[in-house]
Design a protein around this motif. Structure first.
Motif, short mmCIF file in Angstrom:
data_model
loop_
_atom_site.label_atom_id
_atom_site.label_comp_id
_atom_site.label_asym_id
_atom_site.label_seq_id
_atom_site.Cartn_x
_atom_site.Cartn_y
_atom_site.Cartn_z
N THR A 171 0.85 -1.18 0.00
CA THR A 171 0.00 0.00 0.00
C THR A 171 0.88 1.23 0.00
OG1 THR A 171 -0.10 0.24 2.37
CG2 THR A 171 -1.73 -1.20 1.40
N ALA A 172 0.22 2.38 -0.12
CA ALA A 172 0.97 3.64 -0.14
C ALA A 172 1.26 4.16 1.24
CB ALA A 172 0.16 4.67 -0.93
N HIS A 173 0.94 3.40 2.27
CA HIS A 173 1.19 3.83 3.64
C HIS A 173 2.65 3.63 4.03
CE1 HIS A 173 -2.86 4.67 4.96
NE2 HIS A 173 -3.27 3.59 4.36
N LEU A 203 -4.44 5.13 -6.62
CA LEU A 203 -4.12 6.47 -7.12
C LEU A 203 -2.66 6.85 -6.93
CD1 LEU A 203 -7.29 8.36 -5.78
CD2 LEU A 203 -6.82 7.75 -8.15
N LYS A 204 -1.91 5.98 -6.23
CA LYS A 204 -0.49 6.23 -5.96
C LYS A 204 -0.29 7.56 -5.23
CE LYS A 204 1.41 3.45 -9.75
NZ LYS A 204 0.16 2.75 -10.10
N VAL A 205 -1.02 7.71 -4.13
CA VAL A 205 -0.91 8.92 -3.31
C VAL A 205 0.47 8.99 -2.69
CG1 VAL A 205 -1.76 10.09 -1.24
CG2 VAL A 205 -3.37 9.01 -2.82
N ASP A 206 1.11 10.14 -2.83
CA ASP A 206 2.43 10.34 -2.26
C ASP A 206 2.29 10.75 -0.80
OD1 ASP A 206 5.50 10.98 -3.11
OD2 ASP A 206 4.79 12.41 -1.59
N GLN A 207 2.88 9.97 0.10
CA GLN A 207 2.70 10.20 1.53
C GLN A 207 3.52 11.38 2.07
OE1 GLN A 207 0.40 8.45 3.68
NE2 GLN A 207 -0.29 8.12 1.59
N SER A 208 4.34 12.00 1.22
CA SER A 208 5.10 13.16 1.68
C SER A 208 4.35 14.46 1.43
CB SER A 208 6.47 13.20 0.98
OG SER A 208 6.31 13.38 -0.42
N GLY A 209 3.13 14.34 0.92
CA GLY A 209 2.30 15.53 0.73
C GLY A 209 2.41 16.17 -0.62
N LYS A 210 3.01 15.49 -1.60
CA LYS A 210 3.23 16.08 -2.93
C LYS A 210 2.01 15.91 -3.86
CE LYS A 210 8.23 15.36 -2.75
NZ LYS A 210 9.40 14.64 -3.34
N LEU A 259 -4.89 12.82 -2.72
CA LEU A 259 -5.24 12.48 -1.33
C LEU A 259 -6.70 12.83 -1.06
CD1 LEU A 259 -4.31 11.47 1.45
CD2 LEU A 259 -3.60 13.82 1.98
N PHE A 260 -7.13 14.00 -1.52
CA PHE A 260 -8.53 14.42 -1.37
C PHE A 260 -9.44 13.48 -2.15
CE2 PHE A 260 -12.36 16.69 -2.52
CZ PHE A 260 -12.71 17.36 -1.35
N LEU A 261 -9.06 13.14 -3.38
CA LEU A 261 -9.86 12.27 -4.22
C LEU A 261 -10.01 10.88 -3.61
CD1 LEU A 261 -11.38 11.83 -6.89
CD2 LEU A 261 -9.18 11.23 -7.95
N ALA A 262 -8.95 10.36 -3.01
CA ALA A 262 -9.00 9.04 -2.38
C ALA A 262 -10.04 9.02 -1.26
CB ALA A 262 -7.63 8.65 -1.83
N GLY A 263 -10.08 10.08 -0.47
CA GLY A 263 -11.07 10.18 0.60
C GLY A 263 -12.48 10.26 0.06
N SER A 264 -12.68 11.08 -0.98
CA SER A 264 -13.99 11.22 -1.60
C SER A 264 -14.49 9.90 -2.17
CB SER A 264 -13.95 12.28 -2.71
OG SER A 264 -13.69 13.56 -2.17
N LEU A 265 -13.62 9.20 -2.89
CA LEU A 265 -13.99 7.92 -3.50
C LEU A 265 -14.28 6.86 -2.44
CD1 LEU A 265 -11.46 7.80 -6.48
CD2 LEU A 265 -13.94 8.05 -6.62
N ALA A 266 -13.56 6.91 -1.34
CA ALA A 266 -13.83 5.97 -0.24
C ALA A 266 -15.22 6.21 0.33
CB ALA A 266 -12.78 6.13 0.86
N GLY A 267 -15.58 7.48 0.51
CA GLY A 267 -16.90 7.82 1.02
C GLY A 267 -18.01 7.41 0.07
N VAL A 268 -17.82 7.67 -1.23
CA VAL A 268 -18.82 7.30 -2.23
C VAL A 268 -18.99 5.78 -2.29
CG1 VAL A 268 -19.28 7.24 -4.72
CG2 VAL A 268 -18.53 9.37 -3.65
N THR A 269 -17.88 5.06 -2.23
CA THR A 269 -17.92 3.59 -2.28
C THR A 269 -18.74 3.03 -1.13
OG1 THR A 269 -15.71 3.51 -3.30
CG2 THR A 269 -16.52 1.48 -2.29
#
Length: 309
Positions: A4-6, A105-112, A117-127
């Motif tokens: 995972t990207a964590h 989505l290959k979210v970069d954990q360093s904040g880049k 990151l916002f989209l991943a949260g939105s998609l999780a909520g919609v799912t």
């Protein structure tokens, strides 16, 4: 072996199936604990959201007291069985989907990649919301009616199906999705960003202390719920309407605006959310992180004996 990207130190020792299973269990526990804690406040908020009476903290506590006197202590948790039936799968799916969407989505954990990151949260909520929506509607109905009208969760589904039709179970779905995109996006984005800043500036260990997670979750919940609250009002009005008064999103928007105004209509009960929201989200996020780490510790420790494929 998929990663995972964590920055979770356990993810390189567990396969993706094990990661998903631990996320599902941790999410279910987190959701159940958080929602049960604030269930009386949730019921109070819904009653004011769908009614025409102006909201105040004094009136909210008066409602709680009157409910207790007339219907008993456990009436404060009326509808919580429907909440549990919804929130356990909802939270399990949402937290798990969030991890997986960040991976996809290959979210970069360093904040880049803040947009991802916002989209991943939105998609999780919609799912999660899409898969559990009928249960959310049933829980709202139980929260605003007397127990003689809907005695059980099963009765809610049977009665709505025969008297209002199958499509009623998805009434208010579109404003719900609009609210979820904003709420889940802001909430998960805020929580993950605060955790990252904590790791970078205070403590580099993967998991912040529980008290810090509670605080991060509280801020995330406050911002998320405040930003999506008007759509939550529209959703509740449409979900609990059995008379057909609120025919569409536009009709509901116009009705609330003309009869109650912006502040008293679209933000009714928001101050209650500022109490219960941070508590619930803080408990939920902190519980999820700590239970997830606990479960993964067990799997890593006994991985030679446990095979989850």
């Amino acid at each position: 072996m998929a990663k995972t990207a964590h920055h979770d130190p356990h993810t390189n020792k567990l396969n993706n199936t094990q990661i998903v299973l631990t996320s599902l269990v941790a999410g279910a526990i987190a959701g159940a604990l958080a929602k049960t804690t604030i269930a009386p406040l949730d019921r109070t908020k819904i009653n004011f959201q769908i009614g025409h009476k102006p909201y105040s903290t004094r009136k909210a506590f008066k409602f709680l007291l009157e409910t207790f006197k007339k219907e008993g202590f456990f009436a404060l948790w009326r509808g919580n069985s429907a909440t549990m039936a919804r929130i356990v799968p909802h939270a399990a799916i949402q937290f798990t989907a969030h991890e997986q969407w960040k991976r996809v989505l290959k979210v970069d954990q360093s904040g880049k990649t803040p947009g991802k990151l916002f989209l991943a949260g939105s998609l999780a909520g919609v799912t999660s919301q899409s898969l559990t929506y009928p249960l959310d509607l049933a829980r709202a109905r139980m929260a605003v009616t007397h127990k003689h009208e809907y005695a059980t969760l099963r009765q809610v589904f049977v009665k709505i199906y025969y008297t209002e039709g199958l499509m009623t179970f998805y009434r208010g779905y579109i404003p719900t999705m609009g609210g979820v995109v904003i709420y889940a996006g802001v909430s998960f984005f805020t929580y993950d960003t605060l955790k990252r800043l904590f790791r970078e500036r205070i403590d580099s260990s993967h998991n912040p202390p529980a008290i810090a997670s509670l605080g991060f979750g509280a801020v995330a919940g406050l911002l998320g719920q405040s930003s999506s609250y008007p759509l939550d009002i529209i959703r509740r009005r449409m979900q609990t309407d059995s008379s057909g008064k609120y025919k569409s999103i536009f009709h509901t928007l116009v009705y609330v605006y003309r009869n109650e105004g912006i502040r008293k209509g679209f933000y009714k009960g928001l101050s209650m959310n500022w109490i219960k929201g941070p508590i619930a989200v803080g408990i939920s996020y902190a519980t999820y992180d700590n239970v997830k780490v606990f479960l993964r510790n067990i799997l890593v420790k006994y991985r030679s004996k446990l095979y989850i494929e």
